[in-house]
Design a protein around this motif. Structure first.
Motif: not given
Length: 395
Positions: A118-119, A129-131, A232-233, A382-383
């Motif tokens: 997807d990336i 972070v988001r993807q 983990t994230a 944050e990102e």
């Protein structure tokens, strides 16, 4: 305590480690507690039966009002002491055995491959972070719990409210209650229609047999759901930053994939996402490092302080994937050490190896020192804006 940079521990830890490894400090609420900064003393205290993990103890040291609200409201599995903790941990251990977790490797690999597909399809730039970082552990825990992937948004949003250090305490309590009701409904659903998943197994093996009470199981599952994705994230996002900041060592790992397990251990040591824990309270007087910790005194044992101790790790502020770092305390120590560490290691090994094999030209678009750090229970950004070279497309 002020930091030299967003990803470095306070310099005062090193000064205290050399001069006063068990030091009296003042907390946000005016109470005093003991801050421990050496690896040996932290291990000693975390394995001492005179030290309690119970958040309901009046002397327990909380980091902020939000954490006090979150941890006093719910007596989680990790806050219980022996023998009760031992009973519950024994109940859970076989579900997190290394061999069992290793069987999840193809599942984790499929999730990582799909996220990177997807990336690549959306093209650079991307926010990892988001993807990627938030997605992999959340989707993995959904698979383990037998939940639809879209359910991840519900528990992620509640955990973010619970773990923000500046949250309103009332909102923290509300988010905790929402999570407990959510998990209780999951247990009821699995009782009606069991499947091939962890909740169904625990209901069948522990709840239906009377080995665990419903409230106990709900609290355990609430904790596993949170612990299974948030730590983990943050490790994924920060690990990418560290690796891209050390290109020579990253090149070695991508050339020789056998280096990835050791690289992950060094990342766990070097980053230490739990920067303000674990915390404890003394149940008896304890003599250590020339001081007396009195009964009822709070004790702060930050893993990041232990993991940057030069007595345990020579040249500790240097990132080195060849270091023998397995004795780090990123997963705590003693009877309360992290039950899910085999899963965390598996996810980190798969995601870093796959990401840098598939996107070898990956680079940050914002300097590491300028990335926005969140006021969060875990070291967190944050990102993570990145870009990479697409063959045949000029940048």
């Amino acid at each position: 305590m002020p930091r030299q940079g967003p990803f470095q521990p306070p310099h005062a830890y090193a000064e205290l480690r050399a001069e006063q490894p068990v030091a009296r400090v003042r907390l946000w609420d005016g109470r005093a507690a003991w801050l421990v900064t050496r690896h040996a003393e932290i291990r000693q205290l975390l394995s001492d039966p005179r030290v309690s993990a119970r958040r309901q103890h009046p002397g327990f040291p909380f980091a902020t009002p939000a954490r006090a609200a979150a941890e006093r409201h719910e007596e989680a599995f990790i806050s219980k002491d022996p023998p009760e903790h031992g009973r519950l941990r024994k109940m859970l251990t076989r579900y997190f055995a290394v061999r069992r977790i290793e069987r999840l490797r193809p599942v984790v690999q499929d999730i990582v491959d799909g996220l990177i597909d997807d990336i690549e399809e959306s093209g650079p730039p991307a926010d990892l972070v988001r993807q990627l970082a938030l997605e992999l552990p959340a989707r993995t825990i959904c698979h383990i719990f037998g939940l639809p992937p879209e359910e991840r948004h519900y528990f992620q949003s509640r955990d973010h409210r619970r773990n923000a250090l500046d949250s309103d305490p009332a909102d923290v309590v509300a988010a905790t209650e929402e999570m407990l009701h959510y998990v209780d409904a999951l247990v009821a659903s699995k009782q009606r229609s069991p499947g091939d998943d962890l909740i169904s197994e625990l209901v069948r093996d522990q709840l239906d047999t009377g080995a665990a009470e419903r409230g106990e199981l709900v609290a355990i599952l609430r904790h596993l759901l949170a612990a299974g994705h948030d730590t983990t994230a943050n490790m994924i996002a920060l690990g990418v930053v560290v690796l891209l900041s050390h290109p020579d060592q990253l090149a070695q790992a991508t050339t020789d994939p056998e280096l990835w397990p050791g690289a992950v251990e060094e990342l766990l040591r070097y980053i230490s996402v739990f920067q303000i824990s674990p915390n404890r309270v003394a149940t008896e007087d304890i003599e250590i490092a020339g001081v007396t910790i009195r009964t009822g005194d709070g004790i702060i044992t930050p893993a990041v302080a232990a993991n940057r101790d030069p007595h345990a790790f020579p040249d500790p502020d240097t990132f080195d994937i060849h270091r023998q770092a397995r004795h780090h305390l990123a997963f705590a120590y003693g009877v309360h050490q992290c039950l899910g560490q085999p899963l965390a290691r598996l996810e980190l090994q798969v995601v870093f190896r796959t990401l840098f094999e598939r996107l070898p030209t990956l680079e940050l678009t914002t300097p590491a020192e300028r990335l926005a750090v969140r006021e969060y229970l875990l070291l967190s950004i944050e990102e993570l804006p990145v870009t990479w070279t697409v063959p045949g497309v000029s940048r």
